[in-house]
Design a protein around this motif. Structure first.
Motif, PDB file in Angstrom:
ATOM      1  N   VAL A  70       0.762  -0.988  -0.044  1.00  0.00           N
ATOM      2  CA  VAL A  70      -0.121  -0.067  -0.092  1.00  0.00           C
ATOM      3  C   VAL A  70       0.861   1.184  -0.169  1.00  0.00           C
ATOM      4  CG1 VAL A  70      -1.715   1.207   1.198  1.00  0.00           C
ATOM      5  CG2 VAL A  70      -1.819  -1.239   1.065  1.00  0.00           C
ATOM      6  N   LEU A  71       1.921   1.307   0.878  1.00  0.00           N
ATOM      7  CA  LEU A  71       2.723   2.398   0.828  1.00  0.00           C
ATOM      8  C   LEU A  71       3.500   2.464  -0.419  1.00  0.00           C
ATOM      9  CD1 LEU A  71       4.234   2.012   4.477  1.00  0.00           C
ATOM     10  CD2 LEU A  71       2.342   3.516   3.653  1.00  0.00           C
ATOM     11  N   GLU A  72       4.016   1.621  -1.080  1.00  0.00           N
ATOM     12  CA  GLU A  72       4.844   1.364  -2.328  1.00  0.00           C
ATOM     13  C   GLU A  72       4.127   2.200  -3.298  1.00  0.00           C
ATOM     14  OE1 GLU A  72       8.335   0.806  -2.332  1.00  0.00           O
ATOM     15  OE2 GLU A  72       7.747   0.845  -0.138  1.00  0.00           O
ATOM     16  N   VAL A  73       2.737   1.938  -3.363  1.00  0.00           N
ATOM     17  CA  VAL A  73       2.302   2.641  -4.628  1.00  0.00           C
ATOM     18  C   VAL A  73       2.239   4.246  -4.611  1.00  0.00           C
ATOM     19  CG1 VAL A  73       0.442   0.526  -5.023  1.00  0.00           C
ATOM     20  CG2 VAL A  73      -0.135   2.465  -3.413  1.00  0.00           C
ATOM     21  N   MET A  74       2.667   4.490  -3.380  1.00  0.00           N
ATOM     22  CA  MET A  74       2.506   5.962  -3.324  1.00  0.00           C
ATOM     23  C   MET A  74       3.734   6.751  -3.812  1.00  0.00           C
ATOM     24  SD  MET A  74       0.947   7.452   0.292  1.00  0.00           S
ATOM     25  CE  MET A  74       2.054   7.064   1.044  1.00  0.00           C
ATOM     26  N   ARG A  75       4.781   5.785  -3.971  1.00  0.00           N
ATOM     27  CA  ARG A  75       6.139   6.543  -4.475  1.00  0.00           C
ATOM     28  C   ARG A  75       6.080   7.332  -5.704  1.00  0.00           C
ATOM     29  NH1 ARG A  75       9.744   1.106  -4.065  1.00  0.00           N
ATOM     30  NH2 ARG A  75      10.906   2.277  -5.569  1.00  0.00           N
ATOM     31  N   GLN A  76       5.209   6.805  -6.787  1.00  0.00           N
ATOM     32  CA  GLN A  76       5.210   7.527  -7.859  1.00  0.00           C
ATOM     33  C   GLN A  76       4.495   8.856  -7.786  1.00  0.00           C
ATOM     34  OE1 GLN A  76       2.068   7.140  -9.971  1.00  0.00           O
ATOM     35  NE2 GLN A  76       2.769   8.808 -11.540  1.00  0.00           N
ATOM     36  N   PRO A  77       3.266   8.804  -7.231  1.00  0.00           N
ATOM     37  CA  PRO A  77       2.301  10.071  -6.923  1.00  0.00           C
ATOM     38  C   PRO A  77       3.038  11.237  -6.326  1.00  0.00           C
ATOM     39  CG  PRO A  77       1.180   8.116  -6.677  1.00  0.00           C
ATOM     40  CD  PRO A  77       2.293   7.580  -6.614  1.00  0.00           C
ATOM     41  N   LEU A  78       4.052  10.772  -4.920  1.00  0.00           N
ATOM     42  CA  LEU A  78       4.771  11.608  -4.284  1.00  0.00           C
ATOM     43  C   LEU A  78       5.681  12.319  -5.477  1.00  0.00           C
ATOM     44  CD1 LEU A  78       5.483   9.573  -1.048  1.00  0.00           C
ATOM     45  CD2 LEU A  78       4.304  11.801  -1.195  1.00  0.00           C
ATOM     46  N   GLU A  79       6.320  11.724  -6.233  1.00  0.00           N
ATOM     47  CA  GLU A  79       7.282  12.365  -6.991  1.00  0.00           C
ATOM     48  C   GLU A  79       6.484  13.125  -8.093  1.00  0.00           C
ATOM     49  OE1 GLU A  79      11.001  12.212  -7.689  1.00  0.00           O
ATOM     50  OE2 GLU A  79      10.647  12.037  -5.552  1.00  0.00           O
ATOM     51  N   ASP A  80       5.550  12.633  -8.844  1.00  0.00           N
ATOM     52  CA  ASP A  80       4.660  13.535 -10.067  1.00  0.00           C
ATOM     53  C   ASP A  80       3.529  14.140  -9.707  1.00  0.00           C
ATOM     54  OD1 ASP A  80       6.739  11.681 -11.511  1.00  0.00           O
ATOM     55  OD2 ASP A  80       5.302  10.084 -12.224  1.00  0.00           O
ATOM     56  N   ARG A  81       3.205  14.039  -8.521  1.00  0.00           N
ATOM     57  CA  ARG A  81       2.099  14.916  -7.987  1.00  0.00           C
ATOM     58  C   ARG A  81       0.782  14.452  -8.494  1.00  0.00           C
ATOM     59  NH1 ARG A  81       3.613  17.882  -3.525  1.00  0.00           N
ATOM     60  NH2 ARG A  81       6.013  18.200  -3.463  1.00  0.00           N
ATOM     61  N   GLU A  82       0.542  13.454  -9.457  1.00  0.00           N
ATOM     62  CA  GLU A  82      -0.496  13.195  -9.925  1.00  0.00           C
ATOM     63  C   GLU A  82      -0.370  11.457 -10.045  1.00  0.00           C
ATOM     64  OE1 GLU A  82      -0.381  14.744 -13.794  1.00  0.00           O
ATOM     65  OE2 GLU A  82       0.796  13.186 -14.774  1.00  0.00           O
ATOM     66  N   VAL A  83      -1.781  11.010 -10.201  1.00  0.00           N
ATOM     67  CA  VAL A  83      -1.801   9.277 -10.309  1.00  0.00           C
ATOM     68  C   VAL A  83      -2.601   9.083 -11.385  1.00  0.00           C
ATOM     69  CG1 VAL A  83      -3.643   9.249  -8.608  1.00  0.00           C
ATOM     70  CG2 VAL A  83      -2.282   7.390  -9.140  1.00  0.00           C
ATOM     71  N   THR A  84      -2.159   8.240 -12.130  1.00  0.00           N
ATOM     72  CA  THR A  84      -2.794   7.679 -13.455  1.00  0.00           C
ATOM     73  C   THR A  84      -3.144   6.318 -13.415  1.00  0.00           C
ATOM     74  OG1 THR A  84      -1.180   9.013 -14.895  1.00  0.00           O
ATOM     75  CG2 THR A  84      -2.325   7.338 -15.896  1.00  0.00           C
ATOM     76  N   ILE A  85      -4.595   6.080 -13.390  1.00  0.00           N
ATOM     77  CA  ILE A  85      -5.028   4.983 -13.428  1.00  0.00           C
ATOM     78  C   ILE A  85      -5.553   4.345 -14.759  1.00  0.00           C
ATOM     79  CG2 ILE A  85      -7.287   3.687 -12.633  1.00  0.00           C
ATOM     80  CD1 ILE A  85      -7.341   5.708 -10.383  1.00  0.00           C
ATOM     81  N   SER A  86      -4.948   3.311 -15.253  1.00  0.00           N
ATOM     82  CA  SER A  86      -4.964   2.620 -16.464  1.00  0.00           C
ATOM     83  C   SER A  86      -5.886   1.477 -16.570  1.00  0.00           C
ATOM     84  CB  SER A  86      -3.575   2.369 -17.066  1.00  0.00           C
ATOM     85  OG  SER A  86      -2.854   3.321 -17.190  1.00  0.00           O
ATOM     86  N   ARG A  87      -6.848   1.508 -17.456  1.00  0.00           N
ATOM     87  CA  ARG A  87      -7.788   0.208 -17.916  1.00  0.00           C
ATOM     88  C   ARG A  87      -7.532  -0.014 -19.049  1.00  0.00           C
ATOM     89  NH1 ARG A  87      -7.111   0.397 -13.038  1.00  0.00           N
ATOM     90  NH2 ARG A  87      -8.679   0.371 -11.615  1.00  0.00           N
ATOM     91  N   ALA A  88      -8.298  -1.378 -19.655  1.00  0.00           N
ATOM     92  CA  ALA A  88      -8.033  -1.727 -21.102  1.00  0.00           C
ATOM     93  C   ALA A  88      -8.609  -0.628 -22.013  1.00  0.00           C
ATOM     94  CB  ALA A  88      -8.995  -3.050 -21.223  1.00  0.00           C
ATOM     95  N   LYS A  89      -9.480   0.162 -21.718  1.00  0.00           N
ATOM     96  CA  LYS A  89     -10.165   1.024 -22.744  1.00  0.00           C
ATOM     97  C   LYS A  89      -9.981   2.392 -22.324  1.00  0.00           C
ATOM     98  CE  LYS A  89     -13.781  -2.210 -24.109  1.00  0.00           C
ATOM     99  NZ  LYS A  89     -15.335  -2.524 -24.391  1.00  0.00           N
ATOM    100  N   PHE A  90      -9.534   2.792 -21.355  1.00  0.00           N
ATOM    101  CA  PHE A  90      -9.339   4.297 -21.019  1.00  0.00           C
ATOM    102  C   PHE A  90      -8.255   4.716 -19.781  1.00  0.00           C
ATOM    103  CE2 PHE A  90     -12.751   2.687 -18.260  1.00  0.00           C
ATOM    104  CZ  PHE A  90     -12.386   2.994 -16.946  1.00  0.00           C
ATOM    105  N   THR A  91      -7.616   5.686 -19.668  1.00  0.00           N
ATOM    106  CA  THR A  91      -6.946   6.129 -18.600  1.00  0.00           C
ATOM    107  C   THR A  91      -7.253   7.336 -18.113  1.00  0.00           C
ATOM    108  OG1 THR A  91      -5.089   5.035 -20.176  1.00  0.00           O
ATOM    109  CG2 THR A  91      -4.553   6.695 -18.442  1.00  0.00           C
ATOM    110  N   ILE A  92      -7.228   7.350 -16.797  1.00  0.00           N
ATOM    111  CA  ILE A  92      -7.622   8.465 -16.043  1.00  0.00           C
ATOM    112  C   ILE A  92      -6.603   8.911 -15.316  1.00  0.00           C
ATOM    113  CG2 ILE A  92      -9.031   9.237 -14.140  1.00  0.00           C
ATOM    114  CD1 ILE A  92     -11.352   7.288 -15.315  1.00  0.00           C
ATOM    115  N   THR A  93      -6.438  10.077 -14.946  1.00  0.00           N
ATOM    116  CA  THR A  93      -5.229  11.042 -14.220  1.00  0.00           C
ATOM    117  C   THR A  93      -5.879  11.898 -13.260  1.00  0.00           C
ATOM    118  OG1 THR A  93      -3.673  10.836 -16.118  1.00  0.00           O
ATOM    119  CG2 THR A  93      -3.186  12.362 -14.277  1.00  0.00           C
TER     120      THR A  93
END
Length: 511
Positions: A314-337
């Protein structure tokens, strides 16, 4: 007869216009196409009951409804009012001249009442951008939507009011909100004030530096030393939100359905998820993606109490958002930031029992137990936390003092002045507003050291075996300490103080 009405779909924090085309022809049947989900397919039952209970009826003919664009999946019951008005207009029960000038959204109850929806603010912004005259929404959503200037926002309690509005029988009054008045509400008397904190002057100083530069901070100390008390008071010393930040934050909370009767959010959010939280609840996602805790804390504070008790993944998934200050959620048909520019405040005990090397403690832990406990937090995650500080228990003499400490208002004034210096410094950058957001390249430009400071930092790097990222953190914190003075250049005492705030890098902790 063919009639076109308009609704709106929210993906991420932005809305997309949905054209609902209703055609009524000879025959019998009800056909709904355009990738609707189950909730929309069931809308015919809600619409039929709502109209019948308000003395209107579904026409006994062939009804074909297309939701365009047809390749975009539509979700939720918020299209009930859109489809209902489209059917009534196509069957001649409602005047159809101005229905296409408005975005109409709302979930219907069987008695015709309109239930609140999610994402009203994003819908109003989209409607304004695309030139609609106004939006018609459930009355519970009008305050958040009325934040948008230049568009009429009407709130209706039931479908009958919407029908009468388009027929010209009853004139709904547009909702007008004075955003500036709401935005300028006083912040001088917060619920949690630093004047309530006894002692802990060095920790208050740390919190002031963290707030001034937007730095992430971790508090390490035994139970009862005041870690949670201090963390809850951090939002009270952060600078007031700008109008842009307030709109951005309100939009995220609107999409998540967290806004009830309020309009514009003017106070910085403070989110404190429990340590049993899953990675999806923290960063967002799900089969119908929703913003997680890190996005709900955007422009505010995310407090993780008892950090080692959170699952490591759970803590490790925060590493990228802490750096980029946004989180991208990818699915097969769409991507949401989702945006996630937040201040991370974490607290932890130094060992499983809560005490370490304290002979008077009821529960003591060995160095091996302590290291095993601390190893639950990865080095890369700790490197992303600029300030590490030890919190010691407050002695009785301090607790029994009647004198109040410095108030949040006084500290916030200094923090705001430091932030103003940083805003002026970074005014040519669209995505950088304070020191914590500096990239490695910009650190070299804005955090230059003299020879004495450089030598001091080199010695600390060698002795503490600090990583390159920790080196950057020290420089950024030094820049913030200099801004608080204020000082144009970073001096050796600024660097020396910043080095002190790397407790977990020192001998006896993770070494």
């Amino acid at each position: 007869m063919l009639v076109k009405v308009f609704g709106s779909a929210v993906f991420g924090v932005t809305a997309t216009t949905i054209a609902v085309e209703v055609n009524i022809d000879k025959g019998i049947g009800y056909h709904l196409v355009g990738l609707p989900d189950s909730a929309i397919k069931e809308s015919s039952y809600r619409i039929a009951a709502a109209l019948k209970n308000n003395n209107y009826n579904l026409p006994g003919k062939k009804i074909t409804i297309n939701m365009a664009p047809a390749d975009l999946r539509k979700e939720g019951a918020a299209y009930d009012a859109t489809i209902a008005i489209g059917i009534l207009a196509a069957s001649g029960q409602v005047k159809s001249m101005k229905v296409a000038d408005y975005v109409i959204m709302g979930e219907l109850s069987l008695d015709g009442g309109l239930q609140p929806i999610k994402g009203a603010l994003s819908m109003a912004i989209m409607a304004k951008e695309e030139g609609f005259k106004g939006v018609v929404l459930p009355v519970q959503n009008v305050k958040e939507a009325a934040v948008v200037d230049g568009i009429e926002v009407y709130g209706a309690e039931n479908i009958l009011q919407v029908i009468d509005f388009f027929d010209g029988k009853e004139s709904l009054e547009p909702t007008v909100i004075d955003c500036q008045q709401e935005f300028n509400q006083t912040l001088d008397f917060p619920e949690f004030d630093f004047s309530d904190v006894k002692g802990q002057e060095s920790i208050k100083r740390c919190m002031e530096i963290a707030a001034a530069g937007g730095h992430n901070i971790i508090l390490i100390g035994p139970p009862g030393s005041g870690k949670t008390m201090l963390a809850k008071r951090l939002p009270s010393i952060l600078p007031p939100m700008s109008m842009h930040e307030a709109l951005e934050t309100t939009k995220i909370h609107s999409v998540a359905g967290k806004i009830k009767e309020s309009g514009l959010l003017t106070k910085r959010p403070f989110r404190s998820p429990h340590h049993t939280a899953s990675s999806v609840s923290l960063v967002g996602g799900g089969s119908y993606p929703q913003p997680g805790e890190i996005s709900l804390a955007h422009n505010g504070v995310l407090f993780l109490d008892e950090l080692p008790e959170f699952k490591r993944e759970v803590l490790e998934v925060m590493r990228q958002p802490l750096e980029d200050r946004e989180v991208t959620i990818s699915r097969a048909k769409f991507t949401i930031t989702y945006p996630s520019s937040f201040m991370l405040v974490a607290s932890m005990n130094p060992s499983p029992g809560g005490y370490f090397n304290d002979p008077n403690a009821a529960v003591s832990s060995s160095p091996l137990e302590m290291q095993r406990y601390l190893s639950k937090i990865s080095g890369p995650l700790l490197d992303r936390i600029d300030i590490h500080i030890e919190v010691t228990p407050v002695p009785f003499e301090k607790l029994s003092e009647s004198r109040k400490g410095e108030s949040s208002k006084e500290i916030r004034n200094r923090v705001t002045k430091a932030r103003e210096i940083q805003s002026k410094r970074f005014e040519s950058f669209s995505n950088i507003h304070y020191n914590a957001q500096l990239s490695s390249k910009l650190i070299r430009e804005y955090c230059q050291l003299d020879e004495v400071s450089l030598g001091l930092l080199k010695t600390a790097m060698d002795r503490l075996n600090l990583s390159a990222r920790a080196y950057d953190r020290i420089l950024k914190v030094s820049r913030t300490i200099a801004d608080l003075e204020p000082s144009v250049n970073i001096a050796s005492h600024h660097v020396a103080e910043a080095i002190q705030y790397r407790s977990l890098d020192r001998e006896g902790w993770l070494k």
